[in-house]
Design a protein around this motif. Structure first.
Motif, PDB file in Angstrom:
ATOM      1  N   ARG A 106       0.837  -1.208   0.000  1.00  0.00           N
ATOM      2  CA  ARG A 106       0.000   0.000   0.000  1.00  0.00           C
ATOM      3  C   ARG A 106       0.865   1.249   0.000  1.00  0.00           C
ATOM      4  NH1 ARG A 106      -4.252  -2.339   4.267  1.00  0.00           N
ATOM      5  NH2 ARG A 106      -5.742  -3.159   2.790  1.00  0.00           N
ATOM      6  N   ARG A 107       1.930   1.225   0.769  1.00  0.00           N
ATOM      7  CA  ARG A 107       2.866   2.357   0.804  1.00  0.00           C
ATOM      8  C   ARG A 107       3.438   2.614  -0.590  1.00  0.00           C
ATOM      9  NH1 ARG A 107       7.479   3.533   4.943  1.00  0.00           N
ATOM     10  NH2 ARG A 107       8.895   4.779   3.705  1.00  0.00           N
ATOM     11  N   SER A 108       3.597   1.559  -1.373  1.00  0.00           N
ATOM     12  CA  SER A 108       4.174   1.652  -2.712  1.00  0.00           C
ATOM     13  C   SER A 108       3.136   1.942  -3.787  1.00  0.00           C
ATOM     14  CB  SER A 108       4.900   0.344  -3.047  1.00  0.00           C
ATOM     15  OG  SER A 108       5.889   0.065  -2.087  1.00  0.00           O
ATOM     16  N   GLY A 109       1.892   2.183  -3.377  1.00  0.00           N
ATOM     17  CA  GLY A 109       0.842   2.506  -4.338  1.00  0.00           C
ATOM     18  C   GLY A 109       0.254   1.291  -5.021  1.00  0.00           C
ATOM     19  N   ARG A 110       0.414   0.122  -4.441  1.00  0.00           N
ATOM     20  CA  ARG A 110      -0.106  -1.125  -5.008  1.00  0.00           C
ATOM     21  C   ARG A 110      -1.248  -1.649  -4.141  1.00  0.00           C
ATOM     22  NH1 ARG A 110       2.542  -2.361  -9.753  1.00  0.00           N
ATOM     23  NH2 ARG A 110       2.405  -4.570  -9.331  1.00  0.00           N
ATOM     24  N   ALA A 111      -2.054  -2.515  -4.696  1.00  0.00           N
ATOM     25  CA  ALA A 111      -3.118  -3.165  -3.934  1.00  0.00           C
ATOM     26  C   ALA A 111      -2.483  -4.144  -2.944  1.00  0.00           C
ATOM     27  CB  ALA A 111      -4.064  -3.905  -4.870  1.00  0.00           C
ATOM     28  N   PRO A 112      -3.056  -4.308  -1.757  1.00  0.00           N
ATOM     29  CA  PRO A 112      -2.454  -5.180  -0.750  1.00  0.00           C
ATOM     30  C   PRO A 112      -2.430  -6.659  -1.130  1.00  0.00           C
ATOM     31  CG  PRO A 112      -4.585  -4.407   0.001  1.00  0.00           C
ATOM     32  CD  PRO A 112      -4.277  -3.669  -1.262  1.00  0.00           C
ATOM     33  N   ASP A 113      -3.244  -7.067  -2.087  1.00  0.00           N
ATOM     34  CA  ASP A 113      -3.259  -8.465  -2.519  1.00  0.00           C
ATOM     35  C   ASP A 113      -2.539  -8.671  -3.853  1.00  0.00           C
ATOM     36  OD1 ASP A 113      -5.108  -7.090  -4.003  1.00  0.00           O
ATOM     37  OD2 ASP A 113      -6.648  -8.638  -3.903  1.00  0.00           O
ATOM     38  N   ASP A 114      -1.802  -7.670  -4.310  1.00  0.00           N
ATOM     39  CA  ASP A 114      -1.083  -7.742  -5.585  1.00  0.00           C
ATOM     40  C   ASP A 114       0.250  -8.448  -5.376  1.00  0.00           C
ATOM     41  OD1 ASP A 114       0.141  -7.421  -8.018  1.00  0.00           O
ATOM     42  OD2 ASP A 114       0.135  -5.233  -7.988  1.00  0.00           O
ATOM     43  N   ILE A 115       0.323  -9.703  -5.810  1.00  0.00           N
ATOM     44  CA  ILE A 115       1.563 -10.467  -5.660  1.00  0.00           C
ATOM     45  C   ILE A 115       2.223 -10.689  -7.016  1.00  0.00           C
ATOM     46  CG2 ILE A 115       0.867 -11.594  -3.523  1.00  0.00           C
ATOM     47  CD1 ILE A 115       0.221 -14.091  -5.231  1.00  0.00           C
ATOM     48  N   SER A 116       1.962  -9.803  -7.963  1.00  0.00           N
ATOM     49  CA  SER A 116       2.427  -9.984  -9.336  1.00  0.00           C
ATOM     50  C   SER A 116       3.864  -9.521  -9.557  1.00  0.00           C
ATOM     51  CB  SER A 116       1.515  -9.228 -10.301  1.00  0.00           C
ATOM     52  OG  SER A 116       1.611  -7.828 -10.067  1.00  0.00           O
ATOM     53  N   SER A 117       4.472  -8.849  -8.574  1.00  0.00           N
ATOM     54  CA  SER A 117       5.779  -8.273  -8.828  1.00  0.00           C
ATOM     55  C   SER A 117       6.622  -8.220  -7.567  1.00  0.00           C
ATOM     56  CB  SER A 117       5.629  -6.846  -9.369  1.00  0.00           C
ATOM     57  OG  SER A 117       6.889  -6.230  -9.498  1.00  0.00           O
ATOM     58  N   VAL A 118       7.913  -8.356  -7.761  1.00  0.00           N
ATOM     59  CA  VAL A 118       8.840  -8.082  -6.671  1.00  0.00           C
ATOM     60  C   VAL A 118       8.854  -6.568  -6.476  1.00  0.00           C
ATOM     61  CG1 VAL A 118      10.897  -7.908  -8.139  1.00  0.00           C
ATOM     62  CG2 VAL A 118      11.168  -8.538  -5.782  1.00  0.00           C
ATOM     63  N   VAL A 119       8.955  -6.146  -5.222  1.00  0.00           N
ATOM     64  CA  VAL A 119       8.970  -4.723  -4.888  1.00  0.00           C
ATOM     65  C   VAL A 119      10.141  -4.484  -3.947  1.00  0.00           C
ATOM     66  CG1 VAL A 119       7.673  -2.818  -3.836  1.00  0.00           C
ATOM     67  CG2 VAL A 119       6.450  -4.603  -5.081  1.00  0.00           C
ATOM     68  N   LEU A 120      10.889  -3.431  -4.177  1.00  0.00           N
ATOM     69  CA  LEU A 120      11.941  -3.036  -3.257  1.00  0.00           C
ATOM     70  C   LEU A 120      11.518  -1.719  -2.630  1.00  0.00           C
ATOM     71  CD1 LEU A 120      14.797  -3.790  -2.166  1.00  0.00           C
ATOM     72  CD2 LEU A 120      15.658  -2.059  -3.735  1.00  0.00           C
ATOM     73  N   VAL A 121      11.395  -1.717  -1.303  1.00  0.00           N
ATOM     74  CA  VAL A 121      10.942  -0.534  -0.581  1.00  0.00           C
ATOM     75  C   VAL A 121      12.117   0.041   0.199  1.00  0.00           C
ATOM     76  CG1 VAL A 121       9.282   0.407   1.065  1.00  0.00           C
ATOM     77  CG2 VAL A 121       8.649  -1.552  -0.351  1.00  0.00           C
ATOM     78  N   GLU A 122      12.499   1.243  -0.170  1.00  0.00           N
ATOM     79  CA  GLU A 122      13.506   1.983   0.588  1.00  0.00           C
ATOM     80  C   GLU A 122      12.766   2.919   1.530  1.00  0.00           C
ATOM     81  OE1 GLU A 122      15.818   3.863  -2.492  1.00  0.00           O
ATOM     82  OE2 GLU A 122      17.212   2.185  -2.570  1.00  0.00           O
ATOM     83  N   GLN A 123      13.498   3.601   2.367  1.00  0.00           N
ATOM     84  CA  GLN A 123      12.882   4.479   3.350  1.00  0.00           C
ATOM     85  C   GLN A 123      12.023   5.567   2.706  1.00  0.00           C
ATOM     86  OE1 GLN A 123      15.732   5.934   6.134  1.00  0.00           O
ATOM     87  NE2 GLN A 123      14.183   6.431   7.641  1.00  0.00           N
ATOM     88  N   ASN A 124      12.431   6.071   1.534  1.00  0.00           N
ATOM     89  CA  ASN A 124      11.714   7.182   0.907  1.00  0.00           C
ATOM     90  C   ASN A 124      11.149   6.887  -0.468  1.00  0.00           C
ATOM     91  OD1 ASN A 124      12.224   8.952   3.087  1.00  0.00           O
ATOM     92  ND2 ASN A 124      14.304   9.226   2.326  1.00  0.00           N
ATOM     93  N   ARG A 125      11.306   5.682  -0.983  1.00  0.00           N
ATOM     94  CA  ARG A 125      10.792   5.357  -2.310  1.00  0.00           C
ATOM     95  C   ARG A 125      10.634   3.853  -2.476  1.00  0.00           C
ATOM     96  NH1 ARG A 125      16.168   7.614  -5.147  1.00  0.00           N
ATOM     97  NH2 ARG A 125      15.334   9.421  -4.127  1.00  0.00           N
TER      98      ARG A 125
END
Length: 182
Positions: A106-125
């Motif tokens: 959700r912080r990354s602008g994605r749906a909470p059930d979206d498992i279609s992609s790897v996501v890398l979350v840094e402190q600010n992006r």
């Protein structure tokens, strides 16, 4: 981003006036953060600042978090590969299916059930799809940062096309496990 535009009033008595939903794609940004959704919440629903809500994950440890599909054999193999090639332990890991993973989505602008992609979350992006893979490569040991440097010159639409084709067929080719192995 979703923009709500009220429909033009109708003269027919039996027709109700409902808002029309218009989807506007944000401009493609190369090597920049994925922005959280800017749409307002529906009436009666309180807005949640997901950056603030997940800031506790970065208070004690500012290392980025790699979100992955915990039941995907390809994804689990990718996490093991990153762990083996990250001698300085620059990256933390979290399954997309976990509570923290859903909040970070959700912080990354994605749906909470979206498992279609790897996501890398840094402190600010946040980074998704091929951008996430390139950023992860920058964090791990040689020669991967140099390889990422050259791959970044491949146009984003081509990198994401290849990424999406692999992601869409990952269960058929690599299988899935009953639970997260990590």
């Amino acid at each position: 981003m979703t923009l709500m535009i009220p429909a033009a009033p109708c003269t027919m008595a039996a027709t109700s006036v409902l808002p029309t939903v218009v989807r506007i794609k944000p401009p493609i940004r190369r090597r920049w953060a994925v922005q959280a959704s800017l749409s307002s919440p529906p009436r009666g629903v309180e807005a949640v600042d997901w950056v603030e809500a997940t800031s506790y994950l970065f208070e004690q440890d500012t290392r980025p978090i790699m979100l992955f599909d915990g039941v995907c054999n390809l994804c689990n193999g990718g996490v093991k590969f990153v762990r083996d090639n990250d001698r300085q332990r620059n990256i933390r890991f979290e399954a997309l299916q976990s509570d923290a993973g859903k909040s970070l989505l959700r912080r990354s602008g994605r749906a909470p059930d979206d498992i279609s992609s790897v996501v890398l979350v840094e402190q600010n992006r946040s980074y998704i799809k091929s951008e996430a893979v390139l950023k992860i490569m920058e964090y791990i040991d040689l020669p991967f940062p140099q390889l990422a440097f050259f791959i970044q010159f491949v146009p984003l639409f081509i990198r994401d096309f290849v990424y999406e084709n692999i992601a869409d067929n990952r269960y058929a080719v690599f299988g899935r496990s009953e639970s997260c192995e990590l």
